[in-house]
Design a protein around this motif. Structure first.
Motif, PDB file in Angstrom:
ATOM      1  N   VAL A  38       0.828  -1.204   0.000  1.00 34.06           N
ATOM      2  CA  VAL A  38       0.000   0.000   0.000  1.00 34.06           C
ATOM      3  C   VAL A  38       0.864   1.257   0.000  1.00 34.06           C
ATOM      4  O   VAL A  38       0.500   2.282  -0.590  1.00 34.06           O
ATOM      5  N   SER A  39       2.022   1.188   0.634  1.00 33.33           N
ATOM      6  CA  SER A  39       2.899   2.359   0.708  1.00 33.33           C
ATOM      7  C   SER A  39       3.421   2.780  -0.659  1.00 33.33           C
ATOM      8  O   SER A  39       3.946   3.881  -0.808  1.00 33.33           O
ATOM      9  N   LYS A  40       3.280   1.901  -1.664  1.00 29.57           N
ATOM     10  CA  LYS A  40       3.696   2.249  -3.022  1.00 29.57           C
ATOM     11  C   LYS A  40       2.522   2.707  -3.883  1.00 29.57           C
ATOM     12  O   LYS A  40       2.712   3.060  -5.045  1.00 29.57           O
ATOM     13  N   VAL A  41       1.300   2.691  -3.335  1.00 31.55           N
ATOM     14  CA  VAL A  41       0.106   2.985  -4.119  1.00 31.55           C
ATOM     15  C   VAL A  41      -0.384   4.399  -3.839  1.00 31.55           C
ATOM     16  O   VAL A  41      -0.667   4.745  -2.689  1.00 31.55           O
ATOM     17  N   ARG A  42      -0.467   5.208  -4.890  1.00 27.51           N
ATOM     18  CA  ARG A  42      -1.019   6.559  -4.778  1.00 27.51           C
ATOM     19  C   ARG A  42      -2.547   6.528  -4.773  1.00 27.51           C
ATOM     20  O   ARG A  42      -3.194   7.127  -3.946  1.00 27.51           O
ATOM     21  N   GLU A  43      -3.109   5.817  -5.760  1.00 31.88           N
ATOM     22  CA  GLU A  43      -4.561   5.700  -5.877  1.00 31.88           C
ATOM     23  C   GLU A  43      -4.907   4.608  -6.877  1.00 31.88           C
ATOM     24  O   GLU A  43      -4.031   4.101  -7.589  1.00 31.88           O
ATOM     25  N   ILE A  44      -6.195   4.242  -6.910  1.00 30.54           N
ATOM     26  CA  ILE A  44      -6.697   3.255  -7.864  1.00 30.54           C
ATOM     27  C   ILE A  44      -7.847   3.897  -8.623  1.00 30.54           C
ATOM     28  O   ILE A  44      -8.780   4.426  -8.020  1.00 30.54           O
ATOM     29  N   ILE A  45      -7.763   3.871  -9.967  1.00 30.37           N
ATOM     30  CA  ILE A  45      -8.747   4.573 -10.790  1.00 30.37           C
ATOM     31  C   ILE A  45      -9.263   3.655 -11.899  1.00 30.37           C
ATOM     32  O   ILE A  45      -8.679   2.609 -12.194  1.00 30.37           O
ATOM     33  N   LYS A  46     -10.384   4.074 -12.520  1.00 30.31           N
ATOM     34  CA  LYS A  46     -10.842   3.396 -13.729  1.00 30.31           C
ATOM     35  C   LYS A  46      -9.876   3.734 -14.865  1.00 30.31           C
ATOM     36  O   LYS A  46      -9.145   4.724 -14.804  1.00 30.31           O
ATOM     37  N   LYS A  91     -13.673  -6.082 -14.126  1.00 30.13           N
ATOM     38  CA  LYS A  91     -13.741  -4.654 -13.813  1.00 30.13           C
ATOM     39  C   LYS A  91     -12.315  -4.101 -13.704  1.00 30.13           C
ATOM     40  O   LYS A  91     -11.780  -3.952 -12.607  1.00 30.13           O
ATOM     41  N   PRO A  92     -11.690  -3.854 -14.853  1.00 33.16           N
ATOM     42  CA  PRO A  92     -10.283  -3.443 -14.821  1.00 33.16           C
ATOM     43  C   PRO A  92     -10.088  -2.103 -14.124  1.00 33.16           C
ATOM     44  O   PRO A  92     -10.948  -1.225 -14.182  1.00 33.16           O
ATOM     45  N   ARG A  93      -8.960  -1.976 -13.480  1.00 32.26           N
ATOM     46  CA  ARG A  93      -8.596  -0.743 -12.787  1.00 32.26           C
ATOM     47  C   ARG A  93      -7.126  -0.449 -13.071  1.00 32.26           C
ATOM     48  O   ARG A  93      -6.362  -1.335 -13.449  1.00 32.26           O
ATOM     49  N   VAL A  94      -6.746   0.804 -12.856  1.00 28.30           N
ATOM     50  CA  VAL A  94      -5.339   1.192 -12.946  1.00 28.30           C
ATOM     51  C   VAL A  94      -4.847   1.509 -11.542  1.00 28.30           C
ATOM     52  O   VAL A  94      -5.404   2.377 -10.855  1.00 28.30           O
ATOM     53  N   ILE A  95      -3.823   0.778 -11.097  1.00 32.31           N
ATOM     54  CA  ILE A  95      -3.192   1.063  -9.810  1.00 32.31           C
ATOM     55  C   ILE A  95      -2.042   2.031 -10.074  1.00 32.31           C
ATOM     56  O   ILE A  95      -1.078   1.683 -10.772  1.00 32.31           O
ATOM     57  N   ILE A  96      -2.144   3.243  -9.541  1.00 37.44           N
ATOM     58  CA  ILE A  96      -1.095   4.247  -9.704  1.00 37.44           C
ATOM     59  C   ILE A  96      -0.089   4.059  -8.575  1.00 37.44           C
ATOM     60  O   ILE A  96      -0.431   4.176  -7.401  1.00 37.44           O
ATOM     61  N   THR A  97       1.148   3.737  -8.932  1.00 28.86           N
ATOM     62  CA  THR A  97       2.172   3.461  -7.928  1.00 28.86           C
ATOM     63  C   THR A  97       3.273   4.519  -7.969  1.00 28.86           C
ATOM     64  O   THR A  97       3.465   5.210  -8.974  1.00 28.86           O
ATOM     65  N   GLU A  98       3.994   4.611  -6.853  1.00 28.26           N
ATOM     66  CA  GLU A  98       5.163   5.480  -6.772  1.00 28.26           C
ATOM     67  C   GLU A  98       6.264   4.749  -6.031  1.00 28.26           C
ATOM     68  O   GLU A  98       6.085   4.310  -4.898  1.00 28.26           O
ATOM     69  N   PHE A  99       7.399   4.595  -6.669  1.00 29.44           N
ATOM     70  CA  PHE A  99       8.589   4.057  -6.003  1.00 29.44           C
ATOM     71  C   PHE A  99       9.812   4.570  -6.735  1.00 29.44           C
ATOM     72  O   PHE A  99       9.789   4.821  -7.936  1.00 29.44           O
ATOM     73  N   SER A 100      10.895   4.745  -5.975  1.00 29.47           N
ATOM     74  CA  SER A 100      12.124   5.329  -6.512  1.00 29.47           C
ATOM     75  C   SER A 100      11.835   6.636  -7.253  1.00 29.47           C
ATOM     76  O   SER A 100      12.428   6.932  -8.284  1.00 29.47           O
ATOM     77  N   ASN A 101      10.864   7.401  -6.702  1.00 28.14           N
ATOM     78  CA  ASN A 101      10.483   8.708  -7.246  1.00 28.14           C
ATOM     79  C   ASN A 101       9.932   8.634  -8.668  1.00 28.14           C
ATOM     80  O   ASN A 101      10.036   9.596  -9.439  1.00 28.14           O
TER      81      ASN A 101
END
Length: 318
Positions: A38-46, A91-101
């Motif tokens: 979860v610490s790498k996830v910014r948000e989950i969107i369609k 129901k596909p989703r896009v997981i927006i992640t952030e790691f190593s900037n």
């Protein structure tokens, strides 16, 4: 989107976004269960409208603008070379992640739930998978969930490196390095990351003792204590460099154990992680007892921070 109190410092717990990838078999559809911290996830969107990019691998679906930031989107099933089923109820989703900037989106077939799991229940991947061409080097850990199902924690950073979106900055001129004698203890579950850290510490002049997780890290500390004794240990062991995400015992829990042991509590710890949000950095330094927090990998930052922390301690002992 997510409560940033998910990482309980020293509790050895993590929270995972449980997501699913479906695979078309010969006679039925298989459901793959995967997770990302979860610490790498910014948000989950369609899935947004995506602009295609010519000349990229087919698993790069395109890019889109998220509040002024252009983000590439990866089709995870295609990257894993999984034959996707023709299902109408996905129901596909896009997981927006952030790691190593780096910000990057991953298309999954379903974002199921958030799970809290103890790191001691997460085992390293020691098996071959049937998920297309996915091999165990692309899996950072496995854990059992209800119904005796197995959840695989994917190494999403490897996709970023494969695409060339992010590459470790490891070059630095030797004459800019101030040499330091002594020993460093380096913890990381990735053998590739451990080798990189070891090479950088060797350039400084430090000998390196390696550990693959917090459990082994504590064992190595005991061995060093038995070798040098209480009076001499701190003269030889100059610093501990620890990853945060590790099976069995994570870096924060390891640090809490070190700080609770009077034999080791004065040995400085610097965290070295791909978790790049400010919250994690603050947790690592303020709550976990680290004296520095580095985002993997920039050689100049690495040398500067390691040198700063070691010299600070050496001055304090004078």
């Amino acid at each position: 989107m997510f409560d940033e109190n998910v990482v309980k410092t020293g509790s050895n717990e993590m929270e995972l976004v449980d997501f699913r990838i479906f695979k078309q078999g010969q006679d039925k559809v298989y459901e793959g269960i995967y997770g990302v911290n979860v610490s790498k996830v910014r948000e989950i969107i369609k899935i947004p409208f995506l602009t295609e990019i010519p000349g990229v691998p087919d698993y790069v679906e395109g890019i889109f603008d998220l509040r002024g930031v252009v983000i590439p989107v990866i089709n995870l099933a295609k990257w894993m070379q999984i034959q996707e089923p023709e299902m109408t109820n996905i129901k596909p989703r896009v997981i927006i992640t952030e790691f190593s900037n780096v910000l990057i989106g991953f298309i999954v077939h379903e974002a199921k739930r958030i799970r809290r799991i103890n790191w001691k229940n997460i085992e390293p991947a020691t098996f071959a998978t049937s998920a297309g061409s996915l091999d165990k080097s692309k899996i950072t850990g496995v854990t059992k969930i209800e119904g005796d199902e197995v959840l695989l924690i994917l190494d999403l950073e490897s996709i970023v490196q494969e695409l060339g979106i992010y590459t470790p900055q490891t070059d630095i001129e030797d004459d800019k390095i101030q040499k330091i004698e002594g020993i460093a203890l380096a913890l990381d579950d990735s053998s590739t990351a451990r080798k990189l850290v070891k090479d950088l510490l060797n350039k400084i002049g430090l000998k390196v003792v390696e550990a693959k997780d917090g459990v082994e890290g504590l064992q190595k500390l005991e061995e060093l204590y038995n070798t040098y004794g209480a009076e001499e240990l701190h003269k030889h062991l100059k610093i501990i460099v620890s990853d945060v995400e590790m099976p069995q015992m994570d870096g924060f829990h390891f640090a809490a154990k070190v700080r609770d042991d009077e034999r080791f509590r004065n040995i400085p710890i610097v965290f070295n992680s791909s978790l790049s949000n400010e919250f994690m950095s603050d947790k690592g330094v303020r709550e976990a007892g680290g004296e520095g927090y580095l985002v993997k990998f920039n050689a100049s930052d690495f040398f500067a921070e390691i040198s700063r922390v070691i010299k600070k301690h050496e001055k304090g002992e004078e």
